[in-house]
Design a protein around this motif. Structure first.
Motif, PDB file in Angstrom:
ATOM      1  N   ILE A 520      24.359  35.858  19.393  1.00 40.32           N
ATOM      2  CA  ILE A 520      24.813  36.601  18.208  1.00 40.32           C
ATOM      3  C   ILE A 520      25.273  38.002  18.600  1.00 40.32           C
ATOM      4  CG2 ILE A 520      23.981  37.703  16.087  1.00 40.32           C
ATOM      5  CD1 ILE A 520      22.293  35.206  15.601  1.00 40.32           C
ATOM      6  N   LEU A 521      24.498  38.666  19.469  1.00 38.53           N
ATOM      7  CA  LEU A 521      24.884  40.007  19.914  1.00 38.53           C
ATOM      8  C   LEU A 521      26.184  39.981  20.697  1.00 38.53           C
ATOM      9  CD1 LEU A 521      21.436  41.463  21.085  1.00 38.53           C
ATOM     10  CD2 LEU A 521      22.649  41.896  18.938  1.00 38.53           C
ATOM     11  N   MET A 522      26.361  38.979  21.562  1.00 36.96           N
ATOM     12  CA  MET A 522      27.569  38.901  22.382  1.00 36.96           C
ATOM     13  C   MET A 522      28.793  38.540  21.546  1.00 36.96           C
ATOM     14  SD  MET A 522      25.935  36.906  25.651  1.00 36.96           S
ATOM     15  CE  MET A 522      27.531  36.435  26.288  1.00 36.96           C
ATOM     16  N   ALA A 523      28.630  37.595  20.624  1.00 41.44           N
ATOM     17  CA  ALA A 523      29.778  37.108  19.859  1.00 41.44           C
ATOM     18  C   ALA A 523      30.192  38.072  18.759  1.00 41.44           C
ATOM     19  CB  ALA A 523      29.448  35.746  19.244  1.00 41.44           C
ATOM     20  N   GLY A 524      29.265  38.901  18.269  1.00 33.28           N
ATOM     21  CA  GLY A 524      29.589  39.745  17.133  1.00 33.28           C
ATOM     22  C   GLY A 524      30.260  41.050  17.463  1.00 33.28           C
ATOM     23  N   ILE A 525      30.109  41.528  18.700  1.00 32.32           N
ATOM     24  CA  ILE A 525      30.562  42.878  19.024  1.00 32.32           C
ATOM     25  C   ILE A 525      32.080  42.999  18.993  1.00 32.32           C
ATOM     26  CG2 ILE A 525      30.484  42.435  21.515  1.00 32.32           C
ATOM     27  CD1 ILE A 525      29.619  45.748  19.734  1.00 32.32           C
ATOM     28  N   LEU A 561      40.763  39.736  12.338  1.00 33.37           N
ATOM     29  CA  LEU A 561      39.374  39.276  12.292  1.00 33.37           C
ATOM     30  C   LEU A 561      39.302  37.754  12.385  1.00 33.37           C
ATOM     31  CD1 LEU A 561      36.346  40.010  11.773  1.00 33.37           C
ATOM     32  CD2 LEU A 561      36.830  39.646   9.343  1.00 33.37           C
ATOM     33  N   VAL A 562      40.182  37.066  11.676  1.00 29.94           N
ATOM     34  CA  VAL A 562      40.200  35.596  11.728  1.00 29.94           C
ATOM     35  C   VAL A 562      40.490  35.118  13.144  1.00 29.94           C
ATOM     36  CG1 VAL A 562      41.435  33.547  10.942  1.00 29.94           C
ATOM     37  CG2 VAL A 562      40.821  35.318   9.301  1.00 29.94           C
ATOM     38  N   VAL A 563      41.488  35.739  13.784  1.00 29.69           N
ATOM     39  CA  VAL A 563      41.868  35.316  15.139  1.00 29.69           C
ATOM     40  C   VAL A 563      40.742  35.601  16.130  1.00 29.69           C
ATOM     41  CG1 VAL A 563      43.500  35.717  17.029  1.00 29.69           C
ATOM     42  CG2 VAL A 563      44.332  35.604  14.680  1.00 29.69           C
ATOM     43  N   SER A 564      40.144  36.805  16.038  1.00 29.65           N
ATOM     44  CA  SER A 564      39.104  37.154  17.010  1.00 29.65           C
ATOM     45  C   SER A 564      37.850  36.304  16.808  1.00 29.65           C
ATOM     46  CB  SER A 564      38.761  38.645  16.902  1.00 29.65           C
ATOM     47  OG  SER A 564      38.326  38.958  15.595  1.00 29.65           O
ATOM     48  N   CYS A 565      37.479  36.011  15.557  1.00 28.51           N
ATOM     49  CA  CYS A 565      36.325  35.138  15.307  1.00 28.51           C
ATOM     50  C   CYS A 565      36.569  33.738  15.862  1.00 28.51           C
ATOM     51  CB  CYS A 565      36.036  35.058  13.810  1.00 28.51           C
ATOM     52  SG  CYS A 565      35.136  36.461  13.158  1.00 28.51           S
ATOM     53  N   SER A 566      37.774  33.229  15.670  1.00 27.64           N
ATOM     54  CA  SER A 566      38.108  31.900  16.188  1.00 27.64           C
ATOM     55  C   SER A 566      38.024  31.874  17.709  1.00 27.64           C
ATOM     56  CB  SER A 566      39.514  31.498  15.731  1.00 27.64           C
ATOM     57  OG  SER A 566      39.623  31.533  14.322  1.00 27.64           O
ATOM     58  N   GLN A 567      38.553  32.907  18.329  1.00 25.56           N
ATOM     59  CA  GLN A 567      38.578  32.928  19.790  1.00 25.56           C
ATOM     60  C   GLN A 567      37.179  33.056  20.379  1.00 25.56           C
ATOM     61  OE1 GLN A 567      41.278  36.170  20.504  1.00 25.56           O
ATOM     62  NE2 GLN A 567      43.079  34.842  20.554  1.00 25.56           N
ATOM     63  N   ILE A 568      36.378  33.969  19.849  1.00 21.13           N
ATOM     64  CA  ILE A 568      35.041  34.162  20.415  1.00 21.13           C
ATOM     65  C   ILE A 568      34.176  32.936  20.160  1.00 21.13           C
ATOM     66  CG2 ILE A 568      33.874  35.236  18.441  1.00 21.13           C
ATOM     67  CD1 ILE A 568      33.707  36.476  22.062  1.00 21.13           C
ATOM     68  N   PHE A 589      27.682  28.067  14.042  1.00 19.65           N
ATOM     69  CA  PHE A 589      27.820  28.680  12.719  1.00 19.65           C
ATOM     70  C   PHE A 589      27.100  30.029  12.668  1.00 19.65           C
ATOM     71  CE2 PHE A 589      26.332  28.678   8.115  1.00 19.65           C
ATOM     72  CZ  PHE A 589      27.535  29.155   7.629  1.00 19.65           C
ATOM     73  N   LEU A 590      25.893  30.098  13.245  1.00 17.81           N
ATOM     74  CA  LEU A 590      25.131  31.342  13.255  1.00 17.81           C
ATOM     75  C   LEU A 590      25.754  32.382  14.173  1.00 17.81           C
ATOM     76  CD1 LEU A 590      21.514  29.853  13.399  1.00 17.81           C
ATOM     77  CD2 LEU A 590      22.573  30.988  11.443  1.00 17.81           C
ATOM     78  N   VAL A 591      26.145  31.934  15.375  1.00 13.60           N
ATOM     79  CA  VAL A 591      26.672  32.864  16.373  1.00 13.60           C
ATOM     80  C   VAL A 591      28.033  33.417  15.944  1.00 13.60           C
ATOM     81  CG1 VAL A 591      27.591  32.960  18.724  1.00 13.60           C
ATOM     82  CG2 VAL A 591      25.341  31.967  18.306  1.00 13.60           C
ATOM     83  N   SER A 592      28.865  32.570  15.326  1.00 19.41           N
ATOM     84  CA  SER A 592      30.194  33.036  14.914  1.00 19.41           C
ATOM     85  C   SER A 592      30.105  34.116  13.854  1.00 19.41           C
ATOM     86  CB  SER A 592      31.018  31.860  14.375  1.00 19.41           C
ATOM     87  OG  SER A 592      31.187  30.880  15.368  1.00 19.41           O
ATOM     88  N   GLY A 638      31.266  32.954   9.914  1.00 16.05           N
ATOM     89  CA  GLY A 638      30.668  31.739  10.458  1.00 16.05           C
ATOM     90  C   GLY A 638      31.514  30.514  10.176  1.00 16.05           C
ATOM     91  N   THR A 639      32.098  30.454   8.973  1.00 11.80           N
ATOM     92  CA  THR A 639      32.960  29.316   8.627  1.00 11.80           C
ATOM     93  C   THR A 639      34.221  29.316   9.460  1.00 11.80           C
ATOM     94  OG1 THR A 639      32.105  29.349   6.370  1.00 11.80           O
ATOM     95  CG2 THR A 639      34.189  28.219   6.723  1.00 11.80           C
ATOM     96  N   ILE A 640      34.836  30.495   9.638  1.00 14.68           N
ATOM     97  CA  ILE A 640      36.052  30.589  10.455  1.00 14.68           C
ATOM     98  C   ILE A 640      35.758  30.121  11.875  1.00 14.68           C
ATOM     99  CG2 ILE A 640      37.700  32.205  11.473  1.00 14.68           C
ATOM    100  CD1 ILE A 640      37.315  33.925   8.906  1.00 14.68           C
ATOM    101  N   GLY A 641      34.660  30.643  12.453  1.00 13.96           N
ATOM    102  CA  GLY A 641      34.318  30.262  13.824  1.00 13.96           C
ATOM    103  C   GLY A 641      33.946  28.797  13.950  1.00 13.96           C
TER     104      GLY A 641
END
Length: 659
Positions: A520-525, A561-568, A589-592, A638-641
């Motif tokens: 979560i920390l790595m994916a959210g930053i 934001l949509v693109v970066s969430c999808s990529q990470i 879902f949680l990590v995204s 989370g849904t986007i990811g």
């Protein structure tokens, strides 16, 4: 032929400071040209009002607000002068939820007619007497930094602030930086004494419309300013005709409010008119123009750099690693050797195994789809200029109704995913989708509303409005979710490229960095870094009563934001599968939604450093509404990811040959 009025309205779209306004203008003109039989076109809520000389210009009160308490109050909650008949304006859903209570006032203002000094609610030249209880209430509101918000011709009042940039240099070299503060301060404190602004100097600007010679001139209000003053009773001279004489220069003393005794004072006002070159179409520029637009561009550039950084990582993974893996897997010789080298193909028989609690997962993802569709449409429509700030509450009203109607898409996506996850109880799943997230939101809002009711604030949602919201929920949203869920459940489930084994594969011991919280920390930053600058302005608009209308920037940030969430999300699920951990559904879902954790941290930082809230109930309101924002943001990201990762997983397993 277009009338002058419609041309001004079209120009209003160009007058807003949004990045994409010029792009949508040709389409607007094309749409308007198709309406051949229409003589004029008005965007709802922005039709101009033409005034003639000495026509009455009604001054209305909206509410009292304070960034220290976050509790709005209606205007007549304080002992201001009242007209003979109090009339409240019919309000839309958004205005009620914002705490607006628009009401008439006794100010008598005539178009282009000056007033030197006029006394309000004066009977036989007698001053107003505030009781001890009223004095205590006024003093309390002043110490809580309350602002009064008035409107004239639907234009909010503003206080001019002149700031000098070169204070150390000569007076001639000083440069004035003019800024505007929304509303005016109720009063001020000085050396433990409390003073009330009891005299208002209204300065209204009008634009004279071009007319033919034989026609009477018409005027339009284009700016509404006020200079609040505190003048004690002894320095104001009033006569029998409700006129008064202001003291000259700095000879007067301010009107003190002693909360321990009765106070006598006059409520007075003056009116001054000035002609302005500002056209009616551009009159909101004073409120919407931001002096720091360049920081928004910096935010966009920063976000684009983040997206390119993520794209580089993805390209390296997909082009170098994945293609090499797939090529090795698809070789007919040395299959056993290659299968031992890498991990993600080893879990092909378990990667699509349904997770625990598939109904709850599909319900949350369905609510995420609802949120995504609602936010996308609202930002896009606002970017085109259709949600004018003059239409008060339009943004919140549109968001509420769109969320209800987007239930059909949320139900459809949740129903299809639930069937893909081998679910069978579609009716219970549809009910869970329609009530889980909205129920949490309604429950938290109801608890907070009880506290606001206890404070007698206008921010408390009235009981009829709450019943109306419940009827919208169960009368519009619930049936639409059931309808969408029914068709989604009947539709063919998502086609997974590989079969699932009957016996689950044993998961090897994971490294420390594969821990869920570390993920979560790595994916959210990175997604948070792409949008945190815009988040500051959104928080300022919500908690400090500022206007936010840079929806062009917000739309770009949302896309990034949509693109970066999808990529990470794709990067994180790839590393998880390489570690031979196939339990990716809930984890992804949680990590995204990890950026929601950083939004929570930023909200705490903003509360400590930017706001001056010390009382319990304002703090409870702040963190209650912040919890709703964080929950909604987690569902959205989370849904986007999740859907990006699901598409990625299906693609890579469809590209390899499975025996």
């Amino acid at each position: 032929m277009w009338t002058t009025t419609s041309a001004d309205v079209i120009t209003a779209t160009r007058g807003s400071k949004m990045a994409t306004a010029m792009d949508c203008l040709p389409w607007s003109l094309l749409l308007l040209s198709l309406m051949c039989e229409t003589s004029a076109f008005y965007v709802p809520g922005v039709a101009p009002i033409n005034f003639h000389q000495n026509d009455p210009v009604e001054i209305k009160a909206v509410k009292l607000t304070s960034s220290r308490t976050q509790l709005p109050y209606e205007y007549y909650s304080l002992p201001f002068c009242q007209p003979s008949k109090i009339t409240y304006k019919a309000e839309n859903l958004g205005e009620v939820l914002r705490g607006d209570r628009i009401v008439n006032t006794p100010f008598q203002v005539l178009m282009n007619s000056e007033k030197k000094c006029e006394v309000l609610c004066s009977q036989s030249n007698k001053p107003v007497t505030l009781t001890v209880e009223q004095s205590r209430l006024v003093a309390e509101r002043i110490t809580e930094d309350y602002y009064v918000h008035l409107i004239a011709d639907n234009l909010p009042v503003a206080t001019r602030l002149e700031l000098y940039s070169n204070r150390d240099s000569d007076d001639k070299k000083k440069e004035k930086d003019v800024q505007f503060e929304h509303g005016y301060r109720l009063g001020f404190t000085d050396v433990n004494k409390i003073y009330l602004h009891n005299h208002l100097s209204f300065i209204l600007y009008y634009h004279r419309e071009d007319m033919e010679e034989d026609q009477e001139h018409t005027y339009r209000v284009v700016r509404f300013e006020v200079i609040p003053q505190s003048i004690r009773l002894e320095d104001l001279k009033a006569d029998e005709k409700s006129s008064c004489t202001l003291p000259e220069g700095a000879n007067s003393s301010p009107q003190e409010i002693d909360p321990t005794k009765e106070n006598q004072l006059y409520f007075t006002y003056s009116v001054h008119w000035e002609e302005s070159d500002i056209k009616w179409a551009s009159r909101w520029d004073t409120y919407l123009t931001m002096s720091d637009v360049q920081i928004h561009w910096f935010s966009i550039i920063n976000s684009v750099v983040v997206v390119f950084f993520l794209s580089g990582i993805l390209s390296m993974i997909i082009i170098r690693t994945l293609r090499k893996d797939i090529a090795n897997y698809n070789k007919e010789d040395d299959i056993e050797d290659t299968m031992e080298e890498s991990g993600w193909k080893l879990v092909h028989g378990d990667v699509f195994r349904p997770p625990q609690y598939p109904m709850i997962l599909s319900s949350l993802l369905g609510s995420g789809i609802q949120l995504f569709c609602m936010i996308l449409i609202v930002i896009f429509v606002a970017m085109l200029g259709m949600l004018s700030p003059s239409s008060r509450g339009a943004l919140m009203t549109t968001a509420c109704f769109l969320f209800m109607f987007m239930g059909v898409f949320g139900g459809f996506s949740a129903g299809r995913l639930y069937r893909t996850l081998k679910g069978h109880r579609w009716k219970k799943g549809a009910f869970c989708t329609a009530t889980l997230y909205p129920g949490v939101v309604f429950g938290i809002c109801f608890v907070l509303n009880c506290f606001i009711w206890g404070k007698h604030s206008s921010g408390a949602v009235p009981f009829p409005t709450m019943v109306a919201l419940l009827c919208m929920w169960f009368g519009i949203s619930l049936p639409l979710v059931y309808l969408g869920y029914y068709f989604g459940f009947r539709k063919q489930p998502y086609d997974n490229p590989v079969r699932t084994n009957q016996i689950p594969r044993q998961i090897p011991e994971q490294r420390w960095y594969m821990n869920r919280f570390v993920g979560i920390l790595m994916a959210g930053i990175l997604p948070f870094g792409a949008m945190f600058i815009e988040l500051f302005f959104i928080f300022s608009a919500i908690w400090e009563n500022q206007f936010y209308y840079l929806f062009g920037f917000l739309f770009l940030v949302f896309i990034i934001l949509v693109v970066s969430c999808s990529q990470i999300s794709i990067v994180m699920v790839y590393f998880q599968l390489c570690a031979e951990d196939y339990r990716w559904w809930w984890r992804n879902f949680l990590v995204s939604g990890g950026s929601a954790f950083y939004v929570l941290v930023y909200a705490i930082f903003y509360f400590v450093n930017k706001l001056d809230i010390v009382e319990f109930i304002p703090s409870l309101l702040y963190f209650g509404y912040t919890a709703l924002m964080v929950l909604s943001f987690w569902l959205l990201t989370g849904t986007i990811g999740f859907y990006a990762a699901y598409m990625f997983v299906r693609k890579i397993y469809a590209a390899v040959k499975i025996d």
